[in-house]
Design a protein around this motif. Structure first.
Motif, PDB file in Angstrom:
ATOM      1  N   ILE A   1       2.079 102.111 -91.182  1.00  0.00           N
ATOM      2  CA  ILE A   1       2.299 101.289 -90.496  1.00  0.00           C
ATOM      3  C   ILE A   1       3.816 100.744 -90.272  1.00  0.00           C
ATOM      4  CG2 ILE A   1       2.323  99.563 -93.059  1.00  0.00           C
ATOM      5  CD1 ILE A   1       0.231  97.755 -91.237  1.00  0.00           C
ATOM      6  N   ILE A   2       3.923 100.284 -89.349  1.00  0.00           N
ATOM      7  CA  ILE A   2       5.692  99.269 -88.847  1.00  0.00           C
ATOM      8  C   ILE A   2       5.059  97.982 -88.332  1.00  0.00           C
ATOM      9  CG2 ILE A   2       5.523 100.630 -86.840  1.00  0.00           C
ATOM     10  CD1 ILE A   2       8.467 101.595 -87.112  1.00  0.00           C
ATOM     11  N   PHE A   3       6.545  97.273 -89.331  1.00  0.00           N
ATOM     12  CA  PHE A   3       6.247  95.963 -88.291  1.00  0.00           C
ATOM     13  C   PHE A   3       8.042  95.613 -88.603  1.00  0.00           C
ATOM     14  CE2 PHE A   3       5.704  93.885 -92.486  1.00  0.00           C
ATOM     15  CZ  PHE A   3       5.616  95.269 -93.058  1.00  0.00           C
TER      16      PHE A   3
ATOM     17  N   SER B   1       9.038 102.433 -78.232  1.00  0.00           N
ATOM     18  CA  SER B   1       7.311 101.404 -77.986  1.00  0.00           C
ATOM     19  C   SER B   1       7.789  99.605 -78.415  1.00  0.00           C
ATOM     20  CB  SER B   1       6.728 101.637 -78.386  1.00  0.00           C
ATOM     21  OG  SER B   1       6.808 103.084 -78.192  1.00  0.00           O
ATOM     22  N   TYR B   2       8.259  99.123 -79.892  1.00  0.00           N
ATOM     23  CA  TYR B   2       8.361  98.128 -80.132  1.00  0.00           C
ATOM     24  C   TYR B   2       9.841  97.287 -80.588  1.00  0.00           C
ATOM     25  CZ  TYR B   2       3.860  98.991 -80.319  1.00  0.00           C
ATOM     26  OH  TYR B   2       2.225  99.361 -79.648  1.00  0.00           O
ATOM     27  N   PHE B   3      10.950  97.756 -81.125  1.00  0.00           N
ATOM     28  CA  PHE B   3      12.091  97.608 -81.472  1.00  0.00           C
ATOM     29  C   PHE B   3      13.813  97.527 -80.396  1.00  0.00           C
ATOM     30  CE2 PHE B   3       9.696  98.634 -84.994  1.00  0.00           C
ATOM     31  CZ  PHE B   3       9.986  97.379 -85.646  1.00  0.00           C
TER      32      PHE B   3
ATOM     33  N   LEU C   1       8.236 104.568 -81.862  1.00  0.00           N
ATOM     34  CA  LEU C   1       7.268 103.469 -81.912  1.00  0.00           C
ATOM     35  C   LEU C   1       8.834 102.522 -82.026  1.00  0.00           C
ATOM     36  CD1 LEU C   1       5.061 103.565 -85.752  1.00  0.00           C
ATOM     37  CD2 LEU C   1       4.766 102.405 -82.950  1.00  0.00           C
ATOM     38  N   LEU C   2       9.937 103.511 -82.178  1.00  0.00           N
ATOM     39  CA  LEU C   2      11.727 102.625 -82.445  1.00  0.00           C
ATOM     40  C   LEU C   2      11.612 102.040 -80.587  1.00  0.00           C
ATOM     41  CD1 LEU C   2      14.217 104.066 -84.785  1.00  0.00           C
ATOM     42  CD2 LEU C   2      12.052 102.122 -84.934  1.00  0.00           C
TER      43      LEU C   2
ATOM     44  N   SER D   1      10.599  92.983 -89.669  1.00  0.00           N
ATOM     45  CA  SER D   1      10.552  92.339 -90.912  1.00  0.00           C
ATOM     46  C   SER D   1      10.446  90.867 -90.849  1.00  0.00           C
ATOM     47  CB  SER D   1      11.469  92.430 -91.974  1.00  0.00           C
ATOM     48  OG  SER D   1      10.858  94.079 -92.030  1.00  0.00           O
TER      49      SER D   1
ATOM     50  N   GLU E   1      -1.036 103.127 -81.363  1.00  0.00           N
ATOM     51  CA  GLU E   1      -0.181 104.526 -81.556  1.00  0.00           C
ATOM     52  C   GLU E   1      -1.455 105.304 -81.231  1.00  0.00           C
ATOM     53  OE1 GLU E   1       2.541 104.793 -79.673  1.00  0.00           O
ATOM     54  OE2 GLU E   1       2.780 102.916 -79.902  1.00  0.00           O
TER      55      GLU E   1
ATOM     56  N   PRO F   1       2.807 101.548 -75.068  1.00  0.00           N
ATOM     57  CA  PRO F   1       3.514 103.083 -74.813  1.00  0.00           C
ATOM     58  C   PRO F   1       3.307 103.641 -75.556  1.00  0.00           C
ATOM     59  CG  PRO F   1       4.364 100.560 -75.666  1.00  0.00           C
ATOM     60  CD  PRO F   1       3.600 101.206 -75.931  1.00  0.00           C
ATOM     61  N   GLN F   2       3.735 105.605 -75.261  1.00  0.00           N
ATOM     62  CA  GLN F   2       3.410 106.244 -75.577  1.00  0.00           C
ATOM     63  C   GLN F   2       4.830 107.268 -76.357  1.00  0.00           C
ATOM     64  OE1 GLN F   2       0.302 108.205 -75.386  1.00  0.00           O
ATOM     65  NE2 GLN F   2      -0.003 106.068 -75.306  1.00  0.00           N
ATOM     66  N   THR F   3       4.701 107.263 -77.925  1.00  0.00           N
ATOM     67  CA  THR F   3       5.835 108.420 -78.097  1.00  0.00           C
ATOM     68  C   THR F   3       6.307 109.341 -77.346  1.00  0.00           C
ATOM     69  OG1 THR F   3       3.956 109.462 -79.254  1.00  0.00           O
ATOM     70  CG2 THR F   3       5.291 107.667 -80.599  1.00  0.00           C
TER      71      THR F   3
ATOM     72  N   GLY G   1       6.589 110.262 -84.183  1.00  0.00           N
ATOM     73  CA  GLY G   1       6.039 108.588 -84.378  1.00  0.00           C
ATOM     74  C   GLY G   1       6.218 107.579 -84.519  1.00  0.00           C
ATOM     75  N   PHE G   2       7.822 108.088 -85.572  1.00  0.00           N
ATOM     76  CA  PHE G   2       8.892 106.602 -86.173  1.00  0.00           C
ATOM     77  C   PHE G   2       9.469 106.258 -84.950  1.00  0.00           C
ATOM     78  CE2 PHE G   2      12.212 104.835 -87.928  1.00  0.00           C
ATOM     79  CZ  PHE G   2      12.207 103.933 -88.863  1.00  0.00           C
TER      80      PHE G   2
ATOM     81  N   ARG H   1      15.507  94.671 -89.731  1.00  0.00           N
ATOM     82  CA  ARG H   1      14.999  94.995 -90.184  1.00  0.00           C
ATOM     83  C   ARG H   1      13.876  95.845 -90.180  1.00  0.00           C
ATOM     84  NH1 ARG H   1      19.278  95.307 -94.020  1.00  0.00           N
ATOM     85  NH2 ARG H   1      17.210  95.432 -95.793  1.00  0.00           N
ATOM     86  N   ILE H   2      13.177  96.386 -90.765  1.00  0.00           N
ATOM     87  CA  ILE H   2      11.947  96.713 -90.524  1.00  0.00           C
ATOM     88  C   ILE H   2      11.088  97.389 -92.176  1.00  0.00           C
ATOM     89  CG2 ILE H   2      11.034  99.472 -89.562  1.00  0.00           C
ATOM     90  CD1 ILE H   2      13.161  99.891 -88.062  1.00  0.00           C
ATOM     91  N   SER H   3      10.031  96.405 -91.959  1.00  0.00           N
ATOM     92  CA  SER H   3       8.970  97.344 -92.660  1.00  0.00           C
ATOM     93  C   SER H   3       8.175  98.551 -92.305  1.00  0.00           C
ATOM     94  CB  SER H   3       8.213  96.054 -93.576  1.00  0.00           C
ATOM     95  OG  SER H   3       9.396  95.021 -94.329  1.00  0.00           O
ATOM     96  N   SER H   4       7.731  99.631 -93.056  1.00  0.00           N
ATOM     97  CA  SER H   4       7.081 100.415 -92.976  1.00  0.00           C
ATOM     98  C   SER H   4       6.411 101.532 -94.194  1.00  0.00           C
ATOM     99  CB  SER H   4       7.952 101.279 -92.156  1.00  0.00           C
ATOM    100  OG  SER H   4       7.148 102.393 -91.298  1.00  0.00           O
TER     101      SER H   4
ATOM    102  N   GLN I   1      -1.156 108.832 -80.161  1.00  0.00           N
ATOM    103  CA  GLN I   1      -0.495 110.004 -80.436  1.00  0.00           C
ATOM    104  C   GLN I   1       0.318 109.958 -82.560  1.00  0.00           C
ATOM    105  OE1 GLN I   1       2.523 110.313 -77.247  1.00  0.00           O
ATOM    106  NE2 GLN I   1       1.710 112.148 -76.420  1.00  0.00           N
ATOM    107  N   SER I   2       0.550 109.061 -82.754  1.00  0.00           N
ATOM    108  CA  SER I   2       1.289 108.856 -83.632  1.00  0.00           C
ATOM    109  C   SER I   2       0.554 108.360 -84.592  1.00  0.00           C
ATOM    110  CB  SER I   2       2.461 108.158 -83.210  1.00  0.00           C
ATOM    111  OG  SER I   2       2.577 106.962 -83.141  1.00  0.00           O
TER     112      SER I   2
END
Lengths: 102, 347
Positions: free
Chosen positions: A52-54, B327-329, B324-325, A56, A91, B124-126, B320-321, B308-311, A93-94
């Motif tokens: 999971i990621i978000f 796609s979402y950051f 996501l950056l 903060s 996601e 979004p796709q990685t 994957g990580f 700042r990220i929580s994961s 793929q991931s």
């Protein structure tokens, strides 16, 4: 070489594959109380052994709902995020869940 | 320690032909008599075993090229079959498999269709990467409860019989966690070196000229197989010991030493672990991922470092990580070279 193939056998094979694909809905036991969304969502990930990621900052001051019992992670997240202004995207793929503000 | 062996009289071509015939027989199942005959042939000369492994691996590769494995979908190229010397097997097999391949292909299409349907709401796709260093690390479970973690690029061949559990490490590095079975030794064979274990954990790494064995739990025995297939110059390794085996032709030099806890942790840092970050800065997370993978993620724009990220994320899920950056950051991730990713602000 003569090969005798039972009628509809391929349909059965296709059906089994489809069943395998669609039945990939593993359930997990969740026990997460209502409260700080950051803590609760990380608990959710660890209890389901998923990623999971978000951001903060996006979740600051937001509380999530409690969720208890055995269910699919998507169902658990739906319950946790209901009426919180947050939603999730998974996601493909991931295989990671991203939590974002609506 | 050195060990040398004599060359066998059997020509390589004849040996490969025999190995190919044994693979065909295995496909149809062996009788008890054939099983004995096969084991006799296998133990007659170490080169027989090697020929069998090579041919088995070649067949595995053909399976992969034919799209029969789930992770690769290369189209069937019949010319590829011609490049391999065991044509009779493939032709025979191709006939019996053709119907199965059609069914599998259609099933795969159905599978892909359903998969796309299930994920239509996703955005979004990685980014795809062709470099092996970006692959996820594989975990392989064996029938007896033993397991292996295969580092990126590692290739193993598994052969379980009633008498032996044999895993050939053909390339790369792998860690093994072995279930005890006193009647069936577990052996990892790598370039003629045998690492034998009973209920233990150890890591084996194959480089160009050497084999590195680290024991984390229990005891293993390391030996070189001579032409009579007997272990020669056996070295016993206990937990927290490592053996570096230099291979020179058909001989080997073994050096054994103690490995400290810190060094052990560093050597096994490639093992995937679930990392938990609570309100961590991007630079902290990147530093952790860089330490645990053979890649380097560089942050080009310093303003990104303090995001700042929580994961909760697996340490080997770099792609994957980073995806996501992206796609979402609002972070642009670009692959600079086969081992480097650069993160920058999206323009």
């Amino acid at each position: 070489m003569n090969v005798v193939v039972p009628r509809f056998s391929y349909l059965i094979i296709f059906g089994l594959f489809a069943l395998t694909c669609c039945s990939n809905k593993q359930s997990y036991e969740f026990d997460i109380g209502a409260g700080d969304s950051g803590i609760a969502l990380r608990q959710f990930a660890l209890q389901a052994n998923i990623e999971i990621i978000f951001n903060s900052g996006d979740l600051e001051g937001i509380s999530t709902n409690s969720v208890r019992g055995k269910m699919h992670p998507n169902v658990a997240l739906d319950k946790m995020l209901k009426n919180t202004g947050l939603h999730y995207k998974k996601e493909s793929q991931s295989n990671v869940y991203a939590i974002v503000r609506k | 320690m050195k060990n040398t062996g004599n060359r066998s009289d059997l020509s390589d071509t004849a040996r490969e032909q025999t190995a190919a015939e044994w693979i065909v027989k295995h496909e149809y199942g062996l009788t008890a008599e054939q099983q004995d005959e096969f084991l006799d042939w296998l133990t007659e000369d170490p080169k027989n075993r090697q020929a069998y492994i090579t041919q088995s691996w070649a067949w595995g590769e053909i399976d992969r090229l034919a799209g029969l494995q789930k992770t690769d979908h290369a189209p069937v190229n019949s010319n590829l079959f011609d490049e391999i010397e065991i044509k009779p097997f493939y032709r025979k097999h191709a006939i019996t498999m053709s119907i199965g391949i059609v069914a599998m292909a259609a099933s795969l299409l159905l599978f892909i269709g359903l998969f796309i349907f299930e994920n239509t709401k996703q955005t979004p796709q990685t980014k795809e990467s062709t470099s092996v260093v970006f692959n996820r690390i594989e975990k392989q479970q064996f029938d007896d409860g033993s397991s292996a973690i295969l580092n990126r690029g590692a290739v193993v061949s598994v052969e379980y019989t009633a008498e032996i559990r044999l895993v050939q490490l053909l390339k790369g590095e792998a860690s093994f966690n072995i279930e005890e079975d006193i009647n069936r030794p577990f052996i990892v064979e790598v370039k003629g070196v045998h690492v034998r274990a009973v209920g233990t954990q150890f890591n084996v790494k194959l480089s160009d000229e050497s084999v590195d064995v680290i024991v984390t739990e229990g005891v293993v025995a390391v030996s070189m197989q001579n032409t009579d297939n007997a272990g020669v110059g056996e070295s016993i390794l206990e937990a927290h010991h490592r053996a570096n085996i230099e291979i020179q032709g058909e001989s080997m030099d073994v050096s054994v030493g103690v490995i400290e806890e810190v060094e052990l942790a560093e050597e096994l840092q490639w093992h995937p672990v679930l990392l938990e970050f609570d309100n961590a800065s991007l630079i902290e997370i990147i530093a952790e991922l860089n330490t645990r993978n053979e890649i380097e993620i560089i942050i080009a724009d310093p303003s990104l470092e303090s995001i700042r990220i929580s994961s909760v994320i697996w340490s080997d899920n770099v792609v994957g990580f980073v995806g996501l950056l992206d796609s979402y950051f609002n972070i642009d991730a670009k692959q600079l070279d086969p081992q480097t990713i650069v993160l920058d602000n999206q323009k």
